[in-house]
Design a protein around this motif. Structure first.
Motif, PDB file in Angstrom:
ATOM      1  N   SER A  18       0.823  -1.206   0.000  1.00 47.87           N
ATOM      2  CA  SER A  18       0.000   0.000   0.000  1.00 47.87           C
ATOM      3  C   SER A  18       0.860   1.260   0.000  1.00 47.87           C
ATOM      4  O   SER A  18       2.006   1.267   0.455  1.00 47.87           O
ATOM      5  CB  SER A  18      -0.901   0.004   1.237  1.00 47.87           C
ATOM      6  OG  SER A  18      -1.561   1.242   1.375  1.00 47.87           O
TER       7      SER A  18
ATOM      8  N   ARG B 183      -0.119   3.788   1.781  1.00 46.46           N
ATOM      9  CA  ARG B 183      -0.384   4.456   3.058  1.00 46.46           C
ATOM     10  C   ARG B 183       0.913   4.765   3.781  1.00 46.46           C
ATOM     11  O   ARG B 183       1.852   3.961   3.787  1.00 46.46           O
ATOM     12  CB  ARG B 183      -1.226   3.557   3.978  1.00 46.46           C
ATOM     13  CG  ARG B 183      -2.634   3.290   3.573  1.00 46.46           C
ATOM     14  CD  ARG B 183      -3.347   2.493   4.675  1.00 46.46           C
ATOM     15  NE  ARG B 183      -2.602   1.306   5.064  1.00 46.46           N
ATOM     16  CZ  ARG B 183      -2.709   0.116   4.486  1.00 46.46           C
ATOM     17  NH1 ARG B 183      -3.520  -0.051   3.449  1.00 46.46           N
ATOM     18  NH2 ARG B 183      -2.008  -0.919   4.920  1.00 46.46           N
TER      19      ARG B 183
ATOM     20  N   THR C 210      -2.037   4.540   8.240  1.00 45.39           N
ATOM     21  CA  THR C 210      -2.266   3.180   8.720  1.00 45.39           C
ATOM     22  C   THR C 210      -2.772   3.187  10.156  1.00 45.39           C
ATOM     23  O   THR C 210      -3.670   2.420  10.525  1.00 45.39           O
ATOM     24  CB  THR C 210      -0.975   2.354   8.618  1.00 45.39           C
ATOM     25  OG1 THR C 210      -0.583   2.260   7.241  1.00 45.39           O
ATOM     26  CG2 THR C 210      -1.167   0.951   9.173  1.00 45.39           C
TER      27      THR C 210
ATOM     28  N   ARG D 232      -6.320   1.697  11.481  1.00 48.58           N
ATOM     29  CA  ARG D 232      -6.408   0.740  12.577  1.00 48.58           C
ATOM     30  C   ARG D 232      -7.293   1.274  13.698  1.00 48.58           C
ATOM     31  O   ARG D 232      -8.075   0.525  14.290  1.00 48.58           O
ATOM     32  CB  ARG D 232      -5.010   0.418  13.122  1.00 48.58           C
ATOM     33  CG  ARG D 232      -4.121  -0.338  12.157  1.00 48.58           C
ATOM     34  CD  ARG D 232      -2.775  -0.678  12.776  1.00 48.58           C
ATOM     35  NE  ARG D 232      -2.933  -1.602  13.902  1.00 48.58           N
ATOM     36  CZ  ARG D 232      -2.634  -1.314  15.165  1.00 48.58           C
ATOM     37  NH1 ARG D 232      -2.149  -0.111  15.473  1.00 48.58           N
ATOM     38  NH2 ARG D 232      -2.800  -2.212  16.125  1.00 48.58           N
TER      39      ARG D 232
ATOM     40  N   MET E   4      -6.800  -4.091   3.322  1.00 46.70           N
ATOM     41  CA  MET E   4      -6.129  -4.105   4.621  1.00 46.70           C
ATOM     42  C   MET E   4      -6.924  -4.921   5.639  1.00 46.70           C
ATOM     43  O   MET E   4      -6.358  -5.683   6.427  1.00 46.70           O
ATOM     44  CB  MET E   4      -5.946  -2.674   5.121  1.00 46.70           C
ATOM     45  CG  MET E   4      -5.354  -2.572   6.517  1.00 46.70           C
ATOM     46  SD  MET E   4      -5.328  -0.871   7.121  1.00 46.70           S
ATOM     47  CE  MET E   4      -4.906  -1.162   8.859  1.00 46.70           C
TER      48      MET E   4
ATOM     49  N   TRP F 175      -8.666   3.810   3.384  1.00 43.22           N
ATOM     50  CA  TRP F 175      -7.349   3.244   3.698  1.00 43.22           C
ATOM     51  C   TRP F 175      -7.438   1.806   4.208  1.00 43.22           C
ATOM     52  O   TRP F 175      -6.475   1.054   4.117  1.00 43.22           O
ATOM     53  CB  TRP F 175      -6.641   4.128   4.722  1.00 43.22           C
ATOM     54  CG  TRP F 175      -6.374   5.514   4.210  1.00 43.22           C
ATOM     55  CD1 TRP F 175      -6.258   5.904   2.908  1.00 43.22           C
ATOM     56  CD2 TRP F 175      -6.218   6.707   4.990  1.00 43.22           C
ATOM     57  NE1 TRP F 175      -6.032   7.266   2.818  1.00 43.22           N
ATOM     58  CE2 TRP F 175      -6.012   7.778   4.090  1.00 43.22           C
ATOM     59  CE3 TRP F 175      -6.248   6.975   6.361  1.00 43.22           C
ATOM     60  CZ2 TRP F 175      -5.812   9.084   4.511  1.00 43.22           C
ATOM     61  CZ3 TRP F 175      -6.051   8.280   6.783  1.00 43.22           C
ATOM     62  CH2 TRP F 175      -5.829   9.328   5.882  1.00 43.22           C
ATOM     63  N   GLN F 176      -8.588   1.423   4.744  1.00 43.46           N
ATOM     64  CA  GLN F 176      -8.792   0.037   5.162  1.00 43.46           C
ATOM     65  C   GLN F 176      -9.077  -0.883   3.972  1.00 43.46           C
ATOM     66  O   GLN F 176      -9.093  -2.107   4.121  1.00 43.46           O
ATOM     67  CB  GLN F 176      -9.963  -0.039   6.145  1.00 43.46           C
ATOM     68  CG  GLN F 176      -9.694   0.621   7.482  1.00 43.46           C
ATOM     69  CD  GLN F 176     -10.971   0.869   8.275  1.00 43.46           C
ATOM     70  OE1 GLN F 176     -12.086   0.674   7.774  1.00 43.46           O
ATOM     71  NE2 GLN F 176     -10.824   1.295   9.517  1.00 43.46           N
TER      72      GLN F 176
END
Length: 442
Positions: A254, A256, A261, A265, A347, A410-411
């Protein structure tokens, strides 16, 4: 603001006194939302009635008990806990305002005895609702009721409060009879380009499609705030969304950075548990009395219940495929600008329901719109994540919603359009709800 960092444990600010006059009104502009017909949710002036001041902790205590019952004991999935929290919070609210006054009850017109204990009423209402729907947690809720009533002086006020709280609960239970929970709502769309199908690794079927047809708590129908369709597969907007989630939402390789990240999370924790903690934290830090505490939880959780309905309605209606399917099958979408990667993984594992809208973002927009409306502007929201072990602080809804929108991309779970549209529709729902429910009495 300490956005993205552990919140300092400073002494909470003291808010000014509650205004009991005419409702504050504001105008919705884009994603900036102020609820119509509400007063600021701030500590109330000292009561002038003879009744002793009721302890507001009964409201937050029973919210925590409800989390234990719904999320831990019953392990209800996804956004479904907001449905049950909505039932509990509505009953507690009616029990409290039926005795204390100040705000219009939820779909009810009964008043409790003048000398009844609103603490006892709140506890009895929550106990009754939880026991009705989760009898397997009887030992837990019975123990919680003994603890709550142990703080109330024995006598007529307690007895009348308990009786009225049970009536308030029975009313909500009656309202929810035959509301469509658990009904057989099939998902029968055939796999095709752009159409959702079960996703790896579990390839589980559509989770709780019945929520798309459940009778809402506040809205007239599940499609009241259904958005327009998602971008066409060959559109520029879809292409941009596709490329972004493919690049930034991948499990491996990725683009990211470390901060992105960490944000992804942080918001991978159980959102329903996170929001309930945040509401309890807000009520306690701002010194809300029992009436305003009950109103806060009722407004947020009934809106949350309707969010689950409206988001599932949109998912079932549009049935858009998820990024993991879109990236792996991009050679079938008719868009020459999208390049497939059959080994691509997000992710996080993708939840088992369609893409559009993002239910997480609908909930974020709705609850922060409620907080914005009740507080008059700054939401002063703290949220903790068991995944990262940190707490973040947000002054405004815009700050919070911006981070969650980014996090879901982003996930690797959502296209950005699903997040943006979901957040907007949730904000509209939250604002609409506060213009019609939980209003100050004249």
């Amino acid at each position: 603001m300490a956005q993205g960092q552990t919140a300092p444990h400073a002494t909470p600010r003291t808010a000014p006194a509650m205004r009991h006059g005419a409702a504050r009104r504001a105008v919705v502009a884009g994603l900036s939302v102020l609820a119509l017909g509400t007063t600021a949710l701030l500590p109330a002036r000292a009561a002038t009635a003879v009744r002793p001041t009721a302890d507001p902790a009964v409201v937050t205590d029973w919210n925590a008990t409800a989390v234990d019952v719904i999320n831990k004991d019953a392990e209800r999935p996804s956004g479904e806990p907001f449905v049950w929290q909505g039932f509990v919070s509505a009953a507690v609210y009616n029990a409290v305002v039926g005795i204390e006054g100040r705000y219009a009850p939820y779909k009810w017109d009964e008043r409790g005895p003048a000398g009844a204990s609103s603490e006892a009423a709140a506890a009895a209402a929550a106990h009754r609702v939880l026991l009705e729907y989760f009898p397997g947690s009887k030992a837990r809720v019975d123990a919680a009721l003994r603890t709550s009533l142990g703080k109330v002086r024995d006598g007529r006020a307690e007895d009348e409060g308990v009786a009225f709280g049970r009536r308030a609960a029975d009313h909500v239970i009656a309202l929810r009879e035959n509301d469509g929970r658990g009904a057989d709502v099939p998902y029968d769309r055939r796999p095709a380009p752009g159409v959702w199908r079960p996703t790896p690794p579990d390839h589980a079927p559509f989770l709780n499609p019945w929520a798309a047809r459940m009778r809402p708590m506040l809205m007239e129908s599940p499609d009241r705030f259904r958005p327009g369709p998602p971008p066409a597969l060959d559109s520029e907007r879809y292409t941009r969304d596709f490329e972004e989630v493919k690049a930034y939402g991948a499990k491996h390789g990725s683009r990211r950075d470390a901060r992105q990240t960490e944000t992804a999370r942080f918001f991978s924790d159980n959102l329903t548990v996170q929001f309930q903690w945040s509401l309890r934290d807000y009520a306690e830090r701002h010194g809300l009395d029992i009436v305003d505490s009950a109103r806060l939880f009722a407004a947020a959780n009934t809106v949350g219940a309707d969010v689950y309905v409206m988001a599932t309605d949109s998912k079932l209606h549009y049935a858009l495929w998820r990024p993991v399917t879109a990236v792996r099958l991009a050679d079938t979408d008719g868009n020459p600008a999208t390049v497939p990667d059959q080994d691509w993984q997000p992710m996080l594992d993708t939840p088992p329901y369609p893409e559009y809208m993002s239910g997480h973002n609908v909930l974020d927009g709705a609850v922060t719109a409620v907080l914005t409306g009740l507080t008059g502007g700054e939401i002063d929201l703290r949220m903790s994540s068991a995944v990262t072990g940190t707490t973040r602080h947000y002054e405004t809804a815009a700050e919070f919603n911006r981070e969650v929108t980014d996090a879901r991309v982003w996930q690797g779970l959502h296209f950005r359009t699903s997040d943006v549209v979901g957040n907007r529709q949730g904000s509209l729902l939250g604002t609409w709800a506060l213009s019609r429910y939980f209003l100050p009495l004249a």
